[in-house]
Write an enzyme that holds these catalytic residues in place. Structure first.
Site, PDB file in Angstrom:
ATOM      1  N   TYR A  54       2.181  48.710   4.331  1.00  0.00           N
ATOM      2  CA  TYR A  54       2.198  48.037   5.634  1.00  0.00           C
ATOM      3  C   TYR A  54       1.040  47.039   5.613  1.00  0.00           C
ATOM      4  CZ  TYR A  54       2.316  47.836  10.795  1.00  0.00           C
ATOM      5  OH  TYR A  54       2.378  47.420  12.097  1.00  0.00           O
ATOM      6  N   ARG A 107       7.426  33.571  11.214  1.00  0.00           N
ATOM      7  CA  ARG A 107       5.977  33.729  11.469  1.00  0.00           C
ATOM      8  C   ARG A 107       5.566  35.104  10.969  1.00  0.00           C
ATOM      9  NH1 ARG A 107       3.693  37.246  15.378  1.00  0.00           N
ATOM     10  NH2 ARG A 107       3.324  38.157  13.384  1.00  0.00           N
ATOM     11  N   LYS A 125       7.789  47.965   8.228  1.00  0.00           N
ATOM     12  CA  LYS A 125       7.856  48.541   9.587  1.00  0.00           C
ATOM     13  C   LYS A 125       8.758  49.772   9.569  1.00  0.00           C
ATOM     14  CE  LYS A 125       5.541  45.396  12.085  1.00  0.00           C
ATOM     15  NZ  LYS A 125       4.471  45.612  13.061  1.00  0.00           N
ATOM     16  N   GLU A 196      11.060  41.188  14.975  1.00  0.00           N
ATOM     17  CA  GLU A 196       9.719  41.186  14.387  1.00  0.00           C
ATOM     18  C   GLU A 196       9.400  39.846  13.732  1.00  0.00           C
ATOM     19  OE1 GLU A 196       7.805  44.276  14.501  1.00  0.00           O
ATOM     20  OE2 GLU A 196       6.267  42.777  14.087  1.00  0.00           O
ATOM     21  N   ASP A 197       8.230  39.341  14.045  1.00  0.00           N
ATOM     22  CA  ASP A 197       7.683  38.156  13.378  1.00  0.00           C
ATOM     23  C   ASP A 197       8.614  36.937  13.438  1.00  0.00           C
ATOM     24  OD1 ASP A 197       5.614  39.860  13.036  1.00  0.00           O
ATOM     25  OD2 ASP A 197       5.399  39.593  10.881  1.00  0.00           O
ATOM     26  N   ASP A 219       8.622  43.503  19.084  1.00  0.00           N
ATOM     27  CA  ASP A 219       7.399  44.251  18.807  1.00  0.00           C
ATOM     28  C   ASP A 219       6.143  43.401  18.982  1.00  0.00           C
ATOM     29  OD1 ASP A 219       5.823  46.369  17.778  1.00  0.00           O
ATOM     30  OD2 ASP A 219       5.887  45.471  15.780  1.00  0.00           O
ATOM     31  N   ASP A 220       6.203  42.127  18.569  1.00  0.00           N
ATOM     32  CA  ASP A 220       4.999  41.286  18.643  1.00  0.00           C
ATOM     33  C   ASP A 220       4.618  40.985  20.084  1.00  0.00           C
ATOM     34  OD1 ASP A 220       4.556  40.742  15.742  1.00  0.00           O
ATOM     35  OD2 ASP A 220       6.624  40.077  15.946  1.00  0.00           O
ATOM     36  N   ASN A 370      -3.634  39.423  11.855  1.00  0.00           N
ATOM     37  CA  ASN A 370      -3.361  39.993  10.533  1.00  0.00           C
ATOM     38  C   ASN A 370      -2.916  38.896   9.573  1.00  0.00           C
ATOM     39  OD1 ASN A 370      -3.703  42.701  11.432  1.00  0.00           O
ATOM     40  ND2 ASN A 370      -1.698  42.571  12.425  1.00  0.00           N
TER      41      ASN A 370
END
Ligand code: NAD
Ligand code: LMR
Ligand code: MG
Length: 528
Positions: A54, A107, A125, A196-197, A219-220, A370
């Site tokens: 992760y 992203r 994830k 996600e992302d 999630d973000d 991150n």
């Protein structure tokens, strides 16, 4: 484990990235050979292995994915598959899928557009879903939507595995995501889809578009917001103040993207509830900065998503539109400085030293971007320049910081991994049709109240990653109970809505735990 340990012994002094990638390769090969053993080893060593499978190593893996690629994992839906997605979904060999993590690679962490190489994120994830939430690995599905990439370097890389075309935009883009969502929903109507992302514009647009139609969340935006809110409430407790004092905390948020705006939305809702639903006063304590500095109502071309948080310049003493981070920190003297900008080192020596003048007795620094290189500051710099009295949290893990005299500055990992597994698991086991703000708020409140006063006062805001299964069971139960109280829980498997309604809190936690998969070998021949 022996190969892993011998790698550790034999690579002393070598660059961290090279060693981490070698560790990832060992684990990835095990993942390919023996799924049960892989997850057992992961669960037993979660503290050491989470940073490999992760964040942060997964970022490096994504950057190098086309070269590291040996065999596929997950499913890839490309723009060229338009019209075929339903049959593709029915081709997936697993009977049942419970959890899907979906990205378009636009992203990836703070690393930008990585195209299909971003598949490492859904894989990582979902590994956390198995390890923390006990989702059966036969029922997970990592998905990449390949709608092109705008990353020139990748487009010119002959090893690149994805479509060599610019990203689709507008209706063309949305029609691909629509088709995928319809296909998934048709085959597995109760599967949870975690977005996600995605780059900000699509993160917000798809959340709005699907959240009332499918059981999905971003999630973000939403997972991060809950973890940050729990941390912000923790910093109030760390100062020895009652939670109601949250309404007086001055918070500077650096980064007005999907994550930063998600945090502001949820934090302001919390302040507003505490202040008797007074939304306008709730906004007073928050300051939002993006790449062009402090966001005020004077900003031309303001992003509509950021507009509600823009400051009225008439209410700002000595600060104007576009004021830089240092000016804002010096003038505002915030209780909390929270970074979700993706810009490594932006909390520099001067900014951190300015936090010494904070109005808080225990200022908080959250460097949440991150992976590690993109963190707004390191843990060591935060304690060195902002003082030993701070509360510190980062999105990527750092070692605790030795302060001398045998004392340590505690490093918290403010990462959405503390919530997304519980949000997914609780939603799944409730059988809710969609995921509401109430369910997300319940998740955040559960995390916020998990630590004791004593722990929080010594700067520990989140549980140790070693207990991620425990915290996930509690978060899952909180989400499920919230779905029940909103009359959304339709039940799961043999457990119907009525049984869910009758469960006491402890029984819900037990129910969640009973449904967590644990890696043990299934017998191939059943004993008679
Ligand atoms: N810790 C966690 O759980 C967590 C969760 C989600 C995202 N993140 C991290 O947050 C970062 C941002 O994610 P996002 O989805 O919001 O990205 P995004 O691209 O949507 O937003 C980035 C924002 O940062 C701003 N920014 C860029 N340069 C800046 C500068 N020099 N000064 C101030 N602001 C600047 C941009 O204007 C933009 O508003 C990423 O690094 C991601 O890894 C961490
Ligand atoms: O992936 C992570 O570690 C957290 C978060 O989802 C991110 O995008 O940075
Ligand atoms: Mg993310």
């Amino acid at each position: 484990m022996e190969s892993y340990r011998s790698l550790e012994r034999n690579t002393h002094g070598q660059p961290d990235g090279i060693v981490s990638l070698a560790k990832w390769r060992i684990l990835n090969r095990l993942h390919d050979r023996n799924e049960t053993l892989y997850y057992r080893v992961l669960i037993d060593n979660i503290r050491n292995f989470a940073p490999i499978i992760y964040t942060p190593t997964v970022g490096l893996v994504c950057q190098n994915y086309s070269g590291l690629f040996r065999r596929p994992r997950g499913m890839y839906f490309s723009a060229k598959d338009k019209g075929e997605m339903m049959s593709m979904i029915y081709n997936w060999p697993g009977q049942q899928v419970d959890m899907i993590v979906l990205t378009d690679g636009s992203r990836i962490l703070g690393l930008g557009d990585l195209g299909v190489q971003g598949i490492g994120i859904p894989i990582g994830k979902l590994d956390m879903y198995v390890a923390a939430a006990g989702i059966n690995p036969q029922r997970i599905l990592p998905v990449m939507l390949d709608i092109g990439t705008n990353n020139e370097k990748l487009l010119n890389d002959r090893l690149y595995l994805g479509l060599r075309q610019p990203r689709l935009e507008g209706e063309e883009y949305l029609s691909i995501v629509d088709e995928f969502m319809e296909a998934v929903h048709t085959r597995w109507p109760k599967a949870i889809v975690q977005f996600e992302d995605f780059q900000m514009k699509w993160a917000f647009e798809t959340l709005q578009r699907y959240r009332k139609r499918f059981c999905m969340f971003n999630d973000d935006i939403q997972g991060t917001a809950g973890v940050a809110l729990a941390g912000l409430l923790g910093t109030v407790r760390a100062q020895g103040r009652p939670l109601s004092d949250f309404v007086n905390q001055k918070i500077v948020v650096v980064g007005a993207g999907s994550a930063g705006l998600g945090v502001l939305n949820m934090a302001i809702q919390a302040v507003s509830r505490m202040a008797g639903n007074n939304d306008s006063t709730a906004r007073n304590q928050f300051f939002l900065i993006d790449k062009d500095g402090l966001i005020t109502k004077e900003r031309t071309n303001i992003d509509p998503a950021a507009a509600p948080f823009a400051k009225d310049p008439r209410e700002l003493e000595g600060l104007s539109e576009g004021a830089n981070l240092l000016e804002v920190v010096k003038k505002v003297r915030p209780h909390v400085l929270l970074g979700l900008s993706g810009v490594g080192g932006i909390f520099n020596e001067e900014v951190l030293k300015a936090m010494r003048e904070s109005d808080s007795s225990k200022p908080a620094i959250f460097a949440m971007s991150n992976p590690t290189m993109n963190a707004e500051c390191t843990a060591a710099d935060a304690f060195k320049y902002a003082g030993e009295n701070i509360v510190f949290a980062s999105g990527s893990p750092f070692e605790n910081v030795a302060l001398g005299n045998g004392k340590f500055g505690h490093v918290n990992q403010a990462n959405n991994m503390y919530l997304f597994p519980g949000i997914g698991l609780g939603s799944l086991l409730s059988g809710a049709r969609y995921i509401t703000d109430g369910m997300l708020q319940a998740a955040a409140e559960c995390l916020a109240s998990y630590m004791t006063d004593e722990e929080v006062q010594s700067g520990i805001l989140y549980p140790s990653i070693d207990s991620i299964r425990e915290i996930t069971a509690e978060v899952g139960a909180a989400v499920l109970r919230s779905a029940v109280s909103e009359n959304l829980a339709e039940g799961h498997g043999d457990v119907g809505p009525r049984e869910l309604r009758l469960m006491a809190k402890e029984e819900t936690i037990e129910y969640i735990k009973r449904n967590m998969w644990f890696p043990i070998y299934s017998p191939l021949v059943h004993e008679k």
